[in-house]
Scaffold this motif. Structure first.
Motif, PDB file in Angstrom:
ATOM      1  N   LEU A 246      -3.157  11.908  -9.145  1.00 24.01           N
ATOM      2  CA  LEU A 246      -3.507  10.729  -8.370  1.00 24.01           C
ATOM      3  C   LEU A 246      -4.916  10.250  -8.705  1.00 24.01           C
ATOM      4  O   LEU A 246      -5.820  11.060  -8.920  1.00 24.01           O
ATOM      5  N   TYR A 247      -5.079   8.907  -8.687  1.00 20.12           N
ATOM      6  CA  TYR A 247      -6.385   8.315  -8.907  1.00 20.12           C
ATOM      7  C   TYR A 247      -6.616   7.211  -7.876  1.00 20.12           C
ATOM      8  O   TYR A 247      -5.755   6.354  -7.671  1.00 20.12           O
ATOM      9  N   ARG A 248      -7.790   7.239  -7.241  1.00 21.40           N
ATOM     10  CA  ARG A 248      -8.137   6.263  -6.213  1.00 21.40           C
ATOM     11  C   ARG A 248      -8.704   4.998  -6.860  1.00 21.40           C
ATOM     12  O   ARG A 248      -9.497   5.070  -7.804  1.00 21.40           O
ATOM     13  N   THR A 249      -8.303   3.851  -6.322  1.00 24.06           N
ATOM     14  CA  THR A 249      -8.798   2.567  -6.815  1.00 24.06           C
ATOM     15  C   THR A 249      -9.961   2.071  -5.961  1.00 24.06           C
ATOM     16  O   THR A 249     -10.280   2.655  -4.918  1.00 24.06           O
ATOM     17  N   ALA A 250     -10.544   0.956  -6.364  1.00 20.73           N
ATOM     18  CA  ALA A 250     -11.705   0.421  -5.652  1.00 20.73           C
ATOM     19  C   ALA A 250     -11.372  -0.025  -4.240  1.00 20.73           C
ATOM     20  O   ALA A 250     -12.253  -0.066  -3.372  1.00 20.73           O
ATOM     21  N   ASP A 251     -10.106  -0.380  -3.994  1.00 20.26           N
ATOM     22  CA  ASP A 251      -9.707  -0.821  -2.655  1.00 20.26           C
ATOM     23  C   ASP A 251      -9.022   0.287  -1.866  1.00 20.26           C
ATOM     24  O   ASP A 251      -8.208   0.028  -0.975  1.00 20.26           O
ATOM     25  N   ASP A 252      -9.343   1.532  -2.192  1.00 18.02           N
ATOM     26  CA  ASP A 252      -8.852   2.715  -1.469  1.00 18.02           C
ATOM     27  C   ASP A 252      -7.336   2.836  -1.493  1.00 18.02           C
ATOM     28  O   ASP A 252      -6.717   3.308  -0.531  1.00 18.02           O
ATOM     29  N   ARG A 253      -6.735   2.422  -2.574  1.00 17.67           N
ATOM     30  CA  ARG A 253      -5.321   2.693  -2.832  1.00 17.67           C
ATOM     31  C   ARG A 253      -5.250   3.796  -3.886  1.00 17.67           C
ATOM     32  O   ARG A 253      -6.257   4.202  -4.480  1.00 17.67           O
ATOM     33  N   TYR A 254      -4.041   4.283  -4.125  1.00 17.13           N
ATOM     34  CA  TYR A 254      -3.868   5.339  -5.122  1.00 17.13           C
ATOM     35  C   TYR A 254      -2.840   4.933  -6.161  1.00 17.13           C
ATOM     36  O   TYR A 254      -1.869   4.223  -5.863  1.00 17.13           O
ATOM     37  N   ILE A 255      -3.076   5.408  -7.365  1.00 17.37           N
ATOM     38  CA  ILE A 255      -2.115   5.282  -8.458  1.00 17.37           C
ATOM     39  C   ILE A 255      -1.652   6.681  -8.817  1.00 17.37           C
ATOM     40  O   ILE A 255      -2.466   7.608  -8.935  1.00 17.37           O
ATOM     41  N   SER A 256      -0.353   6.839  -8.978  1.00 18.28           N
ATOM     42  CA  SER A 256       0.220   8.130  -9.358  1.00 18.28           C
ATOM     43  C   SER A 256       0.662   8.078 -10.812  1.00 18.28           C
ATOM     44  O   SER A 256       1.509   7.263 -11.188  1.00 18.28           O
TER      45      SER A 256
END
Length: 401
Positions: A246-256
């Protein structure tokens, strides 16, 4: 034409599991008549609060999810007059669908032999908590007990050392999975009857469905003699693959990311990130090198991905061959353009609901609204040939609503 159009289903069931099988059959085109107690109806109609969610008034998704597309008759089958109506309905049914326990089926005269006495060709389908055999065949249960807790999911998803257990992710989770299994079994039984003339008794249990859902893990556990254990949530994931986590984005969402061949996909990821130089970095030149330098790669990717929003990265990753996904909540999943493009949600009266997952001929599943309690009683009785005087007499006796 939907594949089950012309098929008649008589449902004597309550709550979520077995009625959800009826909902799937209705999605596939069957005429599903839901038999509800003449006074109380299906107890599910009283479910207004689920977790922190409370529904005021109607329509009620707690009812509609498992009952869309059906017709409802209010019938007291404990009364001889009500049971007579049930048998009349059973005569023309292709499927008799029930969630009642063995003792109740025997007491009410709705067991296999009772229904087959009036319709020898009927497919008799039962949903149970723990299966039709064994010392606990007569016990009831819910998806939280038989599917989630007993079949291994709860213990397997809860990290070691955690007090208590992680709960199911949403209401009727095991019910809905198990109901779809039951609908599939009924469809197979209808095909068998069409080919051989032989009707089947179809059984699906919450416990069996839960075991099947955990089947891969249970197979490994049995082979290696080791129980499957949950892992603690982490900011990444795999200790040896920066492209699985998982990686967190600038708008506090996540990409898996779930790219199990990191060497294959690393150059493409670097290109999408705007860092083609990383593809030439000797630390990440081979699968072995990537595994050895995973911690460094994760740190680099975190810094880069934290600099953009999910929308920005989604646009960039659209051309990426490797599997990835945004982590979405229920509202985000429902709004997903891919879900909309495939008709995975549909309008069911005043409600928007998830369609059952099987499609035919690349067409959207057509959803019908859930019936109001006993809304089609008179209509259904008229179809049986009952005149108005007889209908009024049944209403006066309390056998029907």
């Amino acid at each position: 034409m939907r594949p089950l159009e012309g098929i008649r289903v008589l449902e004597v069931a309550m709550y979520g599991f077995v009625p959800s099988a009826g909902a799937v059959l209705a999605d596939w085109g069957a005429d599903v008549v839901k038999v509800e107690h003449a006074v109380n109806g299906d107890p599910q109609r009283g479910l207004r609060q689920t977790g922190t969610f409370k529904v005021e008034g109607d329509p009620n998704p707690n009812v509609a999810h498992a009952n869309r597309g059906k017709r409802s008759i209010g019938l007291d089958i404990a009364r001889p007059e009500g049971r007579e109506v049930l048998y009349e309905l059973a005569k023309d049914a292709d499927v008799f669908l029930t969630s009642f326990l063995p003792a109740s089926r025997a007491r009410l005269g709705i067991d296999v032999d009772d229904i087959r006495a009036v319709n020898p060709r009927v497919v008799y389908a039962r949903g149970s908590a723990l299966g039709p055999r064994g010392p606990e065949a007569d016990r009831g249960g819910y998806d939280m007990t038989a599917f989630w807790a007993r079949a291994g999911t709860a213990a397997s998803i809860t990290p070691p050392g955690t007090e208590g257990l992680i709960s199911p992710p949403g209401p009727a989770y095991g019910d809905t999975v198990s109901g779809t299994n039951l609908a599939g079994g009924i469809a197979a039984a209808l095909l068998r009857r069409e080919r051989t003339g032989e009707p089947s008794v179809v059984d699906v249990s919450l416990f069996g469905s839960g075991l099947w859902a955990m089947g891969h893990a249970i197979g490994l556990s049995l082979h290696l003699e080791r129980a499957w254990e949950g892992v603690r949530p982490s900011a990444h994931g795999s200790p040896g693959n920066p492209l699985s986590g998982l990686y967190r984005t600038a708008d506090d969402r996540y990409i898996s990311f779930v790219m199990l061949q990191p060497a294959r996909f690393w150059p493409g990821v670097c290109h999408c990130l705007g860092r083609p130089d990383l593809a030439e970095d000797p630390r990440f030149a081979t699968g072995e090198a990537i595994a050895e330098h995973t911690e460094e790669a994760v740190k680099i990717l975190r810094e880069i991905i934290a600099g953009g929003t999910l929308a920005e990265w989604s646009e960039r990753f659209a051309a990426l061959d490797g599997p990835w996904a945004p982590v979405q909540d229920t509202l985000q999943a429902a709004a997903d353009p891919q879900a909309r493009a495939n008709g995975y949600l549909g309008q069911a009266g005043d409600l928007e609901l998830v369609a059952s997952p099987v499609q035919f001929d690349v067409e959207d599943i057509t959803l019908g609204p859930a019936p109001e309690f006993a809304a089609q009683t008179e209509e259904i009785l008229a179809e049986l040939g009952y005149d108005w005087d007889r209908i009024l007499a049944l209403k006066a006796s309390g056998a029907v609503t």
